[in-house]
Scaffold this motif. Structure first.
Motif, PDB file in Angstrom:
ATOM      1  N   LEU A 251       1.583  -0.111   4.841  1.00  0.00           N
ATOM      2  CA  LEU A 251       1.454  -1.493   5.310  1.00  0.00           C
ATOM      3  C   LEU A 251       1.200  -1.589   6.811  1.00  0.00           C
ATOM      4  O   LEU A 251       0.804  -2.642   7.308  1.00  0.00           O
ATOM      5  CB  LEU A 251       2.705  -2.303   4.940  1.00  0.00           C
ATOM      6  CG  LEU A 251       2.947  -2.496   3.444  1.00  0.00           C
ATOM      7  CD1 LEU A 251       4.256  -3.261   3.227  1.00  0.00           C
ATOM      8  CD2 LEU A 251       1.783  -3.210   2.786  1.00  0.00           C
TER       9      LEU A 251
ATOM     10  N   GLN B  24      -1.882  -3.210   8.029  1.00  0.00           N
ATOM     11  CA  GLN B  24      -2.305  -4.138   6.979  1.00  0.00           C
ATOM     12  C   GLN B  24      -1.681  -5.516   7.169  1.00  0.00           C
ATOM     13  O   GLN B  24      -2.192  -6.510   6.670  1.00  0.00           O
ATOM     14  CB  GLN B  24      -1.912  -3.594   5.597  1.00  0.00           C
ATOM     15  CG  GLN B  24      -2.567  -2.275   5.259  1.00  0.00           C
ATOM     16  CD  GLN B  24      -4.069  -2.406   5.106  1.00  0.00           C
ATOM     17  OE1 GLN B  24      -4.551  -3.308   4.430  1.00  0.00           O
ATOM     18  NE2 GLN B  24      -4.804  -1.530   5.759  1.00  0.00           N
TER      19      GLN B  24
ATOM     20  N   ASP C  95      -0.489  -8.093  10.139  1.00  0.00           N
ATOM     21  CA  ASP C  95      -0.684  -8.325  11.573  1.00  0.00           C
ATOM     22  C   ASP C  95       0.594  -8.053  12.353  1.00  0.00           C
ATOM     23  O   ASP C  95       1.662  -8.577  12.019  1.00  0.00           O
ATOM     24  CB  ASP C  95      -1.137  -9.769  11.829  1.00  0.00           C
ATOM     25  CG  ASP C  95      -2.577 -10.010  11.424  1.00  0.00           C
ATOM     26  OD1 ASP C  95      -3.330  -9.031  11.251  1.00  0.00           O
ATOM     27  OD2 ASP C  95      -2.941 -11.192  11.277  1.00  0.00           O
TER      28      ASP C  95
ATOM     29  N   ASP D  93       5.709 -10.982   3.394  1.00  0.00           N
ATOM     30  CA  ASP D  93       4.584 -10.360   2.693  1.00  0.00           C
ATOM     31  C   ASP D  93       5.000  -9.927   1.283  1.00  0.00           C
ATOM     32  O   ASP D  93       6.007  -9.218   1.119  1.00  0.00           O
ATOM     33  CB  ASP D  93       4.097  -9.147   3.480  1.00  0.00           C
ATOM     34  CG  ASP D  93       2.817  -8.587   2.911  1.00  0.00           C
ATOM     35  OD1 ASP D  93       1.747  -8.966   3.407  1.00  0.00           O
ATOM     36  OD2 ASP D  93       2.892  -7.779   1.960  1.00  0.00           O
TER      37      ASP D  93
ATOM     38  N   ARG E 146       3.784  -7.698  -0.673  1.00  0.00           N
ATOM     39  CA  ARG E 146       3.784  -6.238  -0.845  1.00  0.00           C
ATOM     40  C   ARG E 146       5.095  -5.647  -0.341  1.00  0.00           C
ATOM     41  O   ARG E 146       5.704  -4.788  -0.997  1.00  0.00           O
ATOM     42  CB  ARG E 146       2.597  -5.609  -0.116  1.00  0.00           C
ATOM     43  CG  ARG E 146       1.248  -6.073  -0.660  1.00  0.00           C
ATOM     44  CD  ARG E 146       0.116  -5.712   0.259  1.00  0.00           C
ATOM     45  NE  ARG E 146       0.252  -6.457   1.525  1.00  0.00           N
ATOM     46  CZ  ARG E 146      -0.597  -6.384   2.531  1.00  0.00           C
ATOM     47  NH1 ARG E 146      -1.644  -5.573   2.461  1.00  0.00           N
ATOM     48  NH2 ARG E 146      -0.406  -7.091   3.626  1.00  0.00           N
TER      49      ARG E 146
END
Length: 100
Positions: free
Chosen positions: A23, A26, A28, A68, A70
């Motif tokens: 991540l 991936q 910001d 997020d 993920r």
């Protein structure tokens, strides 16, 4: 810091750590990730044999990471590996740019 279950799956732990590392860049402001065994040289954290460190550009980036999906999915898998579930994870959010 992670208080892993005695019967945790090391392969699953490695998979979650690889997923978190992936991540970086991936999300910001997610600048870095490191993980490893707790050496515990001073004998102050024997209940947490493993841990990881995330570096963020700023608090807003930490917020993006936290929200997020993920990260949340990987976090759910990590919770399942820890003794006491979410209570088996100790989190410290340090502002390393603030000086006394």
């Amino acid at each position: 810091m992670l208080n892993l279950r005695q019967d945790h799956d090391p392969g699953e732990l490695a998979s979650v750590m690889a997923g978190l590392a992936a991540l970086v860049g991936q999300i910001d402001g997610f600048k870095g990730f490191a993980h490893g065994r707790n050496v515990d040289a001073e004998g102050k954290s024997p209940d947490h044999p493993y841990g990881f460190i995330c570096r963020f550009e700023d608090q807003a980036a930490l917020g993006l990471y936290a929200a997020d999906p993920r990260h949340q999915a990987l976090g759910g898998r990590l919770v399942a590996l820890c003794d006491g579930g979410a209570d088996g994870i100790v989190v410290y959010d340090l502002d390393t740019e603030t000086r006394p």
